[in-house]
Each structure stands twice: as structure tokens, then as C-alpha cells.
Enzyme design. Structure first.
Site, PDB file in Angstrom:
ATOM      1  N   CYS A  92       0.859  -1.183   0.000  1.00 60.91           N
ATOM      2  CA  CYS A  92       0.000   0.000   0.000  1.00 60.91           C
ATOM      3  C   CYS A  92       0.893   1.231   0.000  1.00 60.91           C
ATOM      4  CB  CYS A  92      -0.922  -0.001   1.213  1.00 60.91           C
ATOM      5  SG  CYS A  92      -1.963   1.468   1.318  1.00 60.91           S
ATOM      6  N   CYS A 230      -5.437   5.836  -3.319  1.00 54.07           N
ATOM      7  CA  CYS A 230      -4.797   4.518  -3.327  1.00 54.07           C
ATOM      8  C   CYS A 230      -3.416   4.697  -3.925  1.00 54.07           C
ATOM      9  CB  CYS A 230      -5.619   3.524  -4.146  1.00 54.07           C
ATOM     10  SG  CYS A 230      -4.802   1.936  -4.421  1.00 54.07           S
TER      11      CYS A 230
END
Length: 290
Positions: A92, A230
Site C-alpha cells: 500500500c 490509493c
């Protein structure tokens, strides 16, 4: 009910461009956090609320990372990242910036502006540089699983219709649709599931983007739903924008719904720059309804 895995632990809430996380300190790797606990903590109505949970643990104390710990002793810390539904994710980009910011603020690493730190993730060891006001992550090599030939998938997007898309791995799987204008971007109904052809066998994250001097984007994260940003998805969008221009390198400025991010594609790798903010410390007393 009391969550025994986290009883007596001070959790920290943070975000990177609105992509938010709960960080759980487990420095010696003594806690097992179940999928149900992750989902309960990340629930926005009955828990703390977050797009994902990050367990902060030394790499040497994680059995699955034994080979990484041996090969990369410089990567002292492992970012154990879970999606909001409890499923495991490889990497991430926003989360790793928040992770390093947490380590720095907690005094677990000594990092001054211009210096870098190596972090172990399931997607490989990532280098993060502190830039005084933000962080730059070497996101590693990108992948084009269907090759560099352009659109390889079609996506039926509720509210928009069927559009061509390009598949990217970062290393998480992404499907990027470049739209014509902001009206299409706003019309997309991400409360309903898009349909893919071919269907990604491991699922995918969907990014919708409108290229421009600053590219606007929305993202539907696998296992989470629509999020404000994201990191790996932002890198996938940058690559898709460059490929559409006929380029394989360059910098792309991107406005996600939660803030501004900058991506440099160079030498087959992606470098993501953006903010990291810690907003609260939380003691979990109990989670209703779970």
C-alpha cells in the site's frame, strides 16, 4: 465486546491523502490479529473506521518474512497490511508513507529530511525517503500482465457504460480506465460492482481517471470499496496516462479525492510522493455488533 487481541493496546489513526489506516504496534510479533478483528476495527460505524489496518512489527519477528529478514537486514520493520475486510494485501503506497511517519514520530527510527529507510512488505522491500514535509516511496517495478499493447480489458461501469482499460500490477492488481471528461468521472456509480471482461482471477482494484495537466481520479479498492486515494492505484493511473501519450517515463500530477499525489515513472519503476498525517490515538474498549 472486548477484543482480546488488542486489549490494552494504543492504536493510532493516520492517513495519506485521505487513504486512512489504523496502526497497531506489535513490535515483537506477539499478537495474532484475526480477519474478524480487522473488519471490526475498520468498520466506519461500529469500529474506529479505516480503509485498512497496519500491524507495526520488526521483520525478524515475522516467520513468513524470515527470508527477507536474512537477505535485507536493513529492512528492520515489516508493514503487515490488511484491507478493511481483513484480507491480506501485498503493498500500500499511501500506507507505507504513514507507516514510516509513525515509526519516525514514535522514535522507532532516526530519520531526518533527505534520508531513506527500507521497509519490508509482502510486495518486496520498499525504500521511503523523508522530504521534510512529505515522503517519496520507491514503489518498485510495475507490470503489464497483458503486455504493452494498450487496452486489454473492458469494464462495464455503472453510470458510465462499457469502456476499454489497461491492466497494471504494482504489485497489487489494477485495472485503469481513462475517461473523456469530469462529467463521466462523477457519473460513475461505484456503489455497484463493475463487470470485467476478462474477469481478473484474483480480483482487481479499479481506477477511473481523466488525464490533464493534473489528472483527476477515483478508485474502487479490492476488499474495501471506494476510497479517497490509493497509492499503488495512483501509480497505475500515472503509467496508463503516460502510455496513452506514447511515453514510458515521466512525472504525472494526480488529484485523488483525498489530496494531491505525484508519481514519477522512470527506469521501469514508479516513485510515489505524498503526505502522511497522524490524527489520533485510540484505546479500544469494545466493538458493538461484532
Amino acid at each position: 465486546m472486548i477484543i482480546p487481541e488488542l486489549e490494552g493496546v494504543t492504536l493510532t489513526k493516520g492517513h495519506g491523502a485521505g487513504n486512512d489506516f489504523v496502526l497497531v504496534p506489535d513490535l515483537a510479533g506477539q499478537r495474532t490479529i484475526s480477519e474478524q478483528t480487522v473488519a471490526a476495527i475498520c468498520d466506519r460505524h461500529l469500529g474506529v473506521g479505516a480503509d485498512g489496518l497496519i500491524r507495526v512489527v520488526r521483520t525478524a519477528h515475522v516467520p513468513e518474512m524470515a527470508d527477507v529478514a536474512a537477505a535485507h537486514p536493513e529492512a528492520e520493520w515489516f508493514m503487515d497490511y490488511r484491507n478493511a475486510d481483513g484480507s491480506v494485501a501485498q503493498m500500500c503506497g499511501n500506507g507505507v508513507r504513514v507507516f514510516v511517519h509513525y515509526l519516525r514520530i514514535q522514535g522507532l527510527i532516526d530519520l531526518v529530511s533527505g534520508e531513506e529507510v527500507a521497509v519490508a512488505t509482502r510486495g518486496g522491500v520498499r525504500t521511503v525517503r523523508f522530504n521534510d514535509t512529505d515522503y517519496t516511496v520507491d514503489m518498485g517495478e510495475y507490470g503489464l500482465p497483458f503486455g504493452p499493447g494498450g487496452a486489454d480489458t473492458t469494464v462495464d461501469i455503472p453510470g458510465v457504460g462499457i469502456r476499454p482499460a489497461v491492466s497494471v500490477t504494482m504489485p497489487n492488481p489494477h485495472t485503469v480506465v481513462l475517461l473523456q471528461n469530469l462529467a463521466e468521472l462523477e457519473a460513475a456509480d461505484l456503489h455497484h460492482a463493475p463487470q470485467y471482461d476478462p474477469v481478473p482471477k484474483d480480483g482487481t482494484n479499479l481506477e477511473l481517471a481523466v488525464p490533464g495537466e493534473v489528472t483527476a481520479m477515483r478508485v474502487l479498492e479490492r476488499g474495501v470499496g471506494e476510497t479517497l486515494a490509493c497509492g499503488t492505484g495512483t501509480c497505475a493511473v500515472a503509467l496508463a496516462v503516460l502510455l496513452a501519450r506514447g511515453d514510458c517515463a515521466g512525472r504525472v500530477e494526480i488529484d485523488a479525492r483525498g489530496g494531491h499525489l505525484s508519481v514519477l515513472i522512470e527506469g521501469g519503476r514508479a516513485f510515489l510522493t505524498g503526505p502522511a498525517i497522524l490524527v489520533a490515538e485510540v484505546n479500544v474498549l469494545g466493538i458493538a455488533g461484532h
